[in-house]
Design an enzyme around this catalytic site. Structure first.
Site, PDB file in Angstrom:
ATOM      1  N   GLU A   1      -4.560 -10.722  14.300  1.00 49.89           N
ATOM      2  CA  GLU A   1      -4.197  -9.328  14.124  1.00 49.89           C
ATOM      3  C   GLU A   1      -5.391  -8.427  14.410  1.00 49.89           C
ATOM      4  OE1 GLU A   1      -0.953  -8.126  11.211  1.00 49.89           O
ATOM      5  OE2 GLU A   1      -2.715  -7.259  10.230  1.00 49.89           O
TER       6      GLU A   1
ATOM      7  N   GLU B   1      10.229  -5.528   4.003  1.00 47.65           N
ATOM      8  CA  GLU B   1      10.380  -6.871   3.448  1.00 47.65           C
ATOM      9  C   GLU B   1       9.992  -6.902   1.975  1.00 47.65           C
ATOM     10  OE1 GLU B   1       8.992  -7.457   7.800  1.00 47.65           O
ATOM     11  OE2 GLU B   1       8.618  -6.053   6.157  1.00 47.65           O
TER      12      GLU B   1
ATOM     13  N   GLY C   1      -5.109  -4.397   5.432  1.00 49.10           N
ATOM     14  CA  GLY C   1      -4.342  -5.409   4.714  1.00 49.10           C
ATOM     15  C   GLY C   1      -4.937  -6.796   4.802  1.00 49.10           C
ATOM     16  N   ARG C   2      -5.363  -7.206   6.000  1.00 50.82           N
ATOM     17  CA  ARG C   2      -5.884  -8.561   6.168  1.00 50.82           C
ATOM     18  C   ARG C   2      -7.305  -8.703   5.623  1.00 50.82           C
ATOM     19  NH1 ARG C   2      -5.200  -5.777  10.669  1.00 50.82           N
ATOM     20  NH2 ARG C   2      -6.881  -5.412  12.160  1.00 50.82           N
TER      21      ARG C   2
ATOM     22  N   HIS D   1      -4.000 -37.654  12.387  1.00 49.07           N
ATOM     23  CA  HIS D   1      -2.849 -38.496  12.699  1.00 49.07           C
ATOM     24  C   HIS D   1      -1.718 -37.688  13.309  1.00 49.07           C
ATOM     25  CE1 HIS D   1      -4.404 -42.134  10.689  1.00 49.07           C
ATOM     26  NE2 HIS D   1      -5.080 -41.251   9.971  1.00 49.07           N
TER      27      HIS D   1
ATOM     28  N   LYS E   1       9.310  -3.930  14.229  1.00 47.72           N
ATOM     29  CA  LYS E   1       9.830  -3.338  12.991  1.00 47.72           C
ATOM     30  C   LYS E   1      10.720  -2.136  13.297  1.00 47.72           C
ATOM     31  CE  LYS E   1       6.413  -4.179   9.463  1.00 47.72           C
ATOM     32  NZ  LYS E   1       5.295  -3.582   8.722  1.00 47.72           N
TER      33      LYS E   1
ATOM     34  N   LYS F   1       0.831  -1.208   0.000  1.00 48.04           N
ATOM     35  CA  LYS F   1       0.000   0.000   0.000  1.00 48.04           C
ATOM     36  C   LYS F   1       0.865   1.257   0.000  1.00 48.04           C
ATOM     37  CE  LYS F   1      -3.790   0.185   2.498  1.00 48.04           C
ATOM     38  NZ  LYS F   1      -4.741   0.334   3.634  1.00 48.04           N
TER      39      LYS F   1
END
Length: 558
Positions: A361, A220, A275-276, A392, A512, A214
Site C-alpha cells: 500500500e 466494512e 492506517g498501516r 515443505h 470502494k 478513523k
C-alpha cells in the site's frame, strides 16, 4: 554532515548514479555468490550491520563493494537525508493529501518536541497513552463490568486494513505475554462468516467490542459494528448496554455518539497517522489490554530505538537504509518482483501478511511526487510463511524455479518455549536454507556423489539467490517494535529513491466507489438500468437470479 535540503532534482533515470548502477550491473550481473565469497572469505563478517538490538547479515546479496558504494551514493543523490529530516520534523511529506506522516511521534520519549503545524504533538500522544493505560487496566483487573455486572472476558477488535492487520499481528506475535484467561478475537471481513465465527461461542454479557475506524464511516467496519450491536442487544435488551460493551478508536465524535458509544470512551488518533502505520497508536488498544501497559510501552521503546538508529546511524551501517537499498538493487537491477519474508518463529506467523499492506500500500505507486510516471518498477510483492513450514511448500520454487526471489530470514537466538532440541533444529534449518540458496549445488558436486548423469540436472541447485538474515536475542515486545520499525523505514527508503508518496493510498478508493454504486443494484431488482460493461452486468444479473431462486427454494423447504 548530511545535506537536508529538499529539492526536486532530476528524474531517477536521468541521475548519473542510476546510470552508473545500470553500467555496473552489466559488469557484475552474472557474478555468482560462490565467486564473491571465494574472493573474500571474510565477506560474511564485514557485510553486516547492527543497531537497535537487531543484527543484519546482508553478505548473501549479489553485491560488491562498488555496488554498495553506488547505492549509498544514490541515497544521497535522491535526497534521502532530507526526506528523513522532513519526516521527523513533521513536514507534509504525504504530498497528495497535504499531511505529515509522523508515526514516529507515537513512540517519542517524554520531553521530546515534535511539531505539526506549530503544535507539539508529543503531549497529545501521551494523553491518549495514559487514557489507554487506565482503560486497559480497568478491563484487565475486572473493574470494568458489562451492563449486567459481569466481568469482561472477551475482547473483539473490529476494523479493517491497518485497523486490523496491526492488532491481529501484534496479538499473535506477543501471545506469550498475553492474558490467557481472556479471549481476544478480530473481525475485519464484511463477509458475514467472519462475524459469525468470531462471536459464535461467546456471551454478549462478557464481551467488549473495540470499533476501530478513523472516520467512523468505513463501510466494512461499520457494517460489522452494527451487526455486533444487534448481536449484543439481542441478549441484553437495553440500548444503554452499548456504553458498557463498546468503545471506539476514531476521530469522529458525532458518529461515535450516534452509534451509542460514550465519547468519554473514544480514543483518538490523528490525520498524521496513516492506517498501516497505526498499530502503536490507539489502534493498539486491544494489544495493550492483552499484554498490559508495561509490555506495550516496552514495544514502543523498541520502535523508538529503531527510529533513532534510522535517523542518526551512517547509511553504511544503517539497517533500514541498507535493506531499502538492497531491495532497490534486487527489484530494479536484478529483476526480482517479490520479497519473501520468512520468520523462523511461529508467533510471527502473521508478520508477512502485516508487511504486505505496509509495503504494497505504501509503494504500489506509478507516479512520482510531481505526478510524472516513475519510469521504473516500484513496490515488490511481499509474501511469506513461518519456517519451517515454507520449506515443505514454496521453497522448491525458490531453490530450483526460474524466478528470482530475494528472502528475508528472521531468527532468534533463544526460544520463548524451550522444548528439547526443537529450537536448535529450527535455527539449523534457517542457516542451512540461506547457505543453500546462496551457493546451491553444482552438477560436478552431484557427480562425485555417484548420481547417474541423467538424474544430475534434476538434483542441481543453481544458487545465487540473495538473502538477508536478521537475528535478535528473543521475541519480546521491544524486539517486535524494532522489527516493525525496521521495515517501516526500509519501505520509506525505497519510496524516497523512487520519488513517490509512500503515505497515500488512492488505489483503494476506486473499487470502494464502484461497490457503493453496485450495492443498491443488488438489493433492488427494480433498480434503474445497469450501466456497466457486459461482463459486470451479466455477473450482477446472474447473482441476483441465483440468489433469489435459492432463497425461494429454502423458504419452500421450511
Amino acid at each position: 554532515m548530511r545535506d537536508t535540503t529538499l529539492t526536486p532534482g532530476p528524474r531517477l533515470l536521468e541521475r548519473l548514479t542510476w546510470q552508473e548502477l545500470v553500467a555496473h550491473h552489466k559488469l557484475i550481473g552474472d557474478l555468482h555468490l560462490r565467486q564473491l565469497f571465494s574472493d573474500d572469505p571474510q565477506r560474511g563478517e564485514h557485510l553486516t550491520a547492527e543497531g537497535a538490538g537487531l543484527y543484519l547479515d546482508y553478505s548473501k546479496n549479489r553485491v560488491t563493494d562498488e555496488t554498495l558504494r553506488l547505492l549509498l551514493q544514490l541515497a544521497d543523490d535522491c535526497g534521502l537525508p532530507a526526506h528523513i529530516d522532513a519526516m521527523f520534523s513533521g513536514r507534509n511529506i504525504n504530498t497528495s493529501e497535504k499531511r505529515a506522516a509522523l508515526h514516529i511521534a507515537l513512540r517519542a520519549q517524554v520531553g521530546e518536541h515534535i511539531e505539526v503545524d506549530g503544535v507539539d504533538v508529543v503531549p497529545q500522544v501521551y494523553a491518549v497513552l495514559d487514557q489507554m493505560a487506565a482503560f486497559s487496566e480497568s478491563v484487565r483487573s475486572g473493574k470494568w463490568l458489562g451492563y449486567t455486572g459481569r466481568v469482561i472476558r472477551n475482547v473483539i477488535n473490529i476494523g479493517i486494513g491497518g485497523s486490523d492487520l496491526g492488532p491481529v499481528m501484534a496479538y499473535d506475535a506477543l501471545l506469550q505475554y498475553s492474558r490467557r484467561d481472556m479471549c481476544f478475537r478480530f473481525i475485519s471481513n464484511v463477509d458475514g462468516t467472519d462475524f459469525v465465527e468470531a462471536t459464535r461461542d461467546l456471551d454478549p454479557e462478557e464481551t467488549l467490542f473495540i470499533i476501530c475506524s478513523k472516520t467512523f464511516k468505513t463501510q466494512e467496519t461499520l457494517t460489522n459494528a452494527y451487526s455486533a450491536r444487534a448481536w449484543c442487544l439481542s441478549t441484553i435488551k437495553d440500548e444503554r448496554a452499548v456504553q458498557r460493551h463498546f468503545v471506539a478508536v476514531s476521530t469522529n465524535t458525532d458518529g461515535v455518539e450516534k452509534f451509542g458509544i460514550d465519547p468519554a470512551n473514544m480514543f483518538v488518533f490523528w490525520d498524521w497517522v496513516g492506517g498501516r502505520y497505526s498499530m502503536d497508536s490507539a489502534i493498539g488498544l486491544s494489544t495493550m489490554i492483552a499484554i498490559g501497559e508495561q509490555n506495550y510501552r516496552a514495544m514502543l521503546s523498541g520502535f523508538h530505538a529503531m527510529d533513532m538508529h534510522f535517523r542518526s546511524a551512517p547509511f553504511a551501517q544503517n539497517l533500514p537504509v541498507l535493506m531499502g537499498l538492497l531491495a532497490i538493487w534486487n527489484n530494479n537491477f536484478l529483476g526480482a518482483e517479490t520479497v519473501a519474508v520468512l520468520p523462523y518463529e511461529q508467533y510471527l506467523k502473521r508478520f508477512p501478511a502485516y508487511l504486505q499492506q505496509l509495503a504494497m500500500e505504501s509503494n504500489g505507486k506509478h507516479v512520482t511526487l510531481d505526478g510524472d510516471p516513475v519510469g521504473v518498477m516500484t513496490g515488490p510483492i511481499y509474501w511469506g510463511e513461518p519456517g519451517t513450514n515454507g520449506q515443505h511448500s514454496f521453497f522448491q520454487l525458490m531453490h530450483q524455479g526460474t524466478r528470482l526471489v530475494p528472502c528475508d530470514f528472521i531468527g532468534f537466538c533463544q526460544p520463548l518455549n524451550p522444548v528439547g532440541r526443537h529450537h536448535d533444529l529450527l535455527m539449523a534449518n534457517l542457516f542451512a536454507q540461506t547457505e543453500a540458496l546462496a551457493f546451491g549445488k553444482t552438477q560436478e558436486q552431484i557427480a562425485t556423489e555417484g548420481t547417474p548423469p541423467w538424474l544430475a540436472p534434476h538434483r542441481m541447485f543453481e544458487g545465487n539467490r540473495p538473502t538477508n538474515t536478521i537475528l535478535a536475542e528473543r521475541l519480546t515486545p521491544e524486539v517486535l517494535g524494532q522489527l516493525v520499525a525496521l521495515y517501516e523505514h526500509s519501505i520509506f527508503t525505497q519510496g524516497a529513491i523512487w520519488q513517490i508518496d509512500s503515505f497515500d493510498q488512492w488505489g483503494v478508493e476506486l473499487g470502494k466507489d464502484l461497490a457503493q454504486r453496485i450495492i443498491p443494484e443488488l438489493e433492488d431488482v427494480d433498480a434503474p438500468k445497469l450501466e456497466h460493461d457486459s461482463s459486470t452486468k451479466a455477473l450482477i444479473l446472474r447473482y441476483r437470479r441465483l440468489r433469489d431462486e435459492l432463497t425461494h427454494q429454502q423458504t419452500n423447504e421450511k
